[in-house]
Design a protein around this motif. Structure first.
Motif, short mmCIF file in Angstrom:
data_model
loop_
_atom_site.label_atom_id
_atom_site.label_comp_id
_atom_site.label_asym_id
_atom_site.label_seq_id
_atom_site.Cartn_x
_atom_site.Cartn_y
_atom_site.Cartn_z
N PRO A 43 11.59 -0.43 0.90
CA PRO A 43 10.86 -0.30 -0.38
C PRO A 43 10.74 -1.61 -1.16
CG PRO A 43 12.57 1.39 -0.17
CD PRO A 43 12.77 0.43 0.96
N PHE A 44 11.54 -2.60 -0.84
CA PHE A 44 11.55 -3.85 -1.58
C PHE A 44 10.88 -5.01 -0.82
CE2 PHE A 44 15.23 -1.25 -2.62
CZ PHE A 44 14.96 -0.98 -3.95
N MET A 45 10.36 -4.72 0.37
CA MET A 45 9.66 -5.75 1.14
C MET A 45 8.29 -6.00 0.53
SD MET A 45 10.38 -4.61 5.05
CE MET A 45 11.99 -4.64 5.76
N LYS A 88 7.85 5.35 8.22
CA LYS A 88 7.57 5.89 9.56
C LYS A 88 6.55 5.01 10.29
CE LYS A 88 6.14 9.98 12.04
NZ LYS A 88 5.77 11.37 12.00
N LYS A 89 5.49 4.61 9.60
CA LYS A 89 4.47 3.74 10.20
C LYS A 89 5.08 2.37 10.53
CE LYS A 89 0.24 2.23 11.04
NZ LYS A 89 -0.27 2.33 12.36
N PHE A 90 5.87 1.84 9.61
CA PHE A 90 6.55 0.57 9.80
C PHE A 90 7.43 0.62 11.05
CE2 PHE A 90 10.15 -2.29 8.75
CZ PHE A 90 9.46 -3.46 8.48
N GLU A 91 8.20 1.70 11.17
CA GLU A 91 9.10 1.87 12.31
C GLU A 91 8.33 2.01 13.63
OE1 GLU A 91 13.24 4.22 12.95
OE2 GLU A 91 11.58 5.41 12.18
N GLU A 92 7.20 2.71 13.61
CA GLU A 92 6.37 2.84 14.81
C GLU A 92 5.86 1.49 15.28
OE1 GLU A 92 3.22 5.61 13.94
OE2 GLU A 92 4.62 7.30 13.79
N GLU A 93 5.47 0.64 14.32
CA GLU A 93 4.99 -0.69 14.68
C GLU A 93 6.11 -1.51 15.33
OE1 GLU A 93 3.38 -1.92 10.93
OE2 GLU A 93 1.46 -0.98 11.36
N LEU A 94 7.31 -1.41 14.82
CA LEU A 94 8.45 -2.10 15.44
C LEU A 94 8.72 -1.54 16.84
CD1 LEU A 94 10.84 -2.38 12.37
CD2 LEU A 94 9.82 -4.28 13.62
N ASP A 95 8.66 -0.22 16.98
CA ASP A 95 8.87 0.42 18.29
C ASP A 95 7.83 -0.01 19.31
OD1 ASP A 95 11.12 1.79 17.38
OD2 ASP A 95 10.04 3.67 17.02
N ASN A 96 6.62 -0.30 18.83
CA ASN A 96 5.52 -0.70 19.71
C ASN A 96 5.51 -2.19 20.02
OD1 ASN A 96 4.51 1.91 20.05
ND2 ASN A 96 3.26 1.76 18.21
N GLY A 97 6.55 -2.91 19.59
CA GLY A 97 6.68 -4.31 19.95
C GLY A 97 6.13 -5.30 18.95
N TYR A 98 5.72 -4.83 17.79
CA TYR A 98 5.22 -5.76 16.78
C TYR A 98 6.36 -6.54 16.16
CZ TYR A 98 0.62 -3.61 16.85
OH TYR A 98 -0.62 -3.17 17.23
N ASP A 115 0.85 -1.19 0.00
CA ASP A 115 0.00 0.00 0.00
C ASP A 115 0.89 1.24 0.00
OD1 ASP A 115 -1.88 1.96 0.38
OD2 ASP A 115 -2.53 1.25 2.34
N LYS A 116 0.62 2.17 -0.90
CA LYS A 116 1.44 3.39 -1.00
C LYS A 116 1.30 4.29 0.23
CE LYS A 116 1.55 3.34 -5.94
NZ LYS A 116 2.66 3.74 -6.71
N ASN A 117 0.21 4.10 0.99
CA ASN A 117 0.03 4.89 2.21
C ASN A 117 0.83 4.32 3.39
OD1 ASN A 117 -1.78 6.65 0.95
ND2 ASN A 117 -3.48 5.25 1.32
N TYR A 118 1.37 3.12 3.22
CA TYR A 118 2.15 2.48 4.27
C TYR A 118 3.59 2.97 4.15
CZ TYR A 118 3.67 -1.15 7.49
OH TYR A 118 4.18 -1.83 8.57
N THR A 119 3.99 3.82 5.07
CA THR A 119 5.30 4.47 5.00
C THR A 119 6.30 3.81 5.94
OG1 THR A 119 4.74 6.00 6.77
CG2 THR A 119 4.19 6.69 4.51
#
Length: 79
Positions: free
Chosen positions: A68-70, A8-18, A2-6
């Motif tokens: 970008p390649f995931m 920054k969002k990915f990194e926040e999810e990792l920071d939140n324990g995902y 999804d082009k809206n999935y940045t």
């Protein structure tokens, strides 16, 4: 992806324990944050034409380069 999935969002999810599951260069991986600027990447499946180490520690910079390649990104809450 999804082009809206940045990143920054990915990194926040990792920071939140995902725990993030993704495909990168024909291999399936699990990625999770282990410390500040430190992530563990585990190989879940392998392509015989592209052998990779089973588990490595990578930096935020490397995660950002790969992002970008995931493909086929999924996540779940870590235990």
């Amino acid at each position: 992806m999804d082009k809206n999935y940045t990143f920054k969002k990915f990194e926040e999810e990792l920071d939140n324990g995902y725990q993030i599951f993704f495909t990168y260069v024909r291999n399936r991986y699990l990625l999770f944050k282990t410390a500040e600027n430190c992530y563990t990447q585990k190989l879940l499946s392998e392509d015989p034409k592209n052998p990779q180490p089973r588990q490595i520690v990578i930096t935020r910079k490397r995660v950002k380069e790969m992002f970008p390649f995931m493909e086929d990104i999924e996540y779940k809450v870590g235990n």
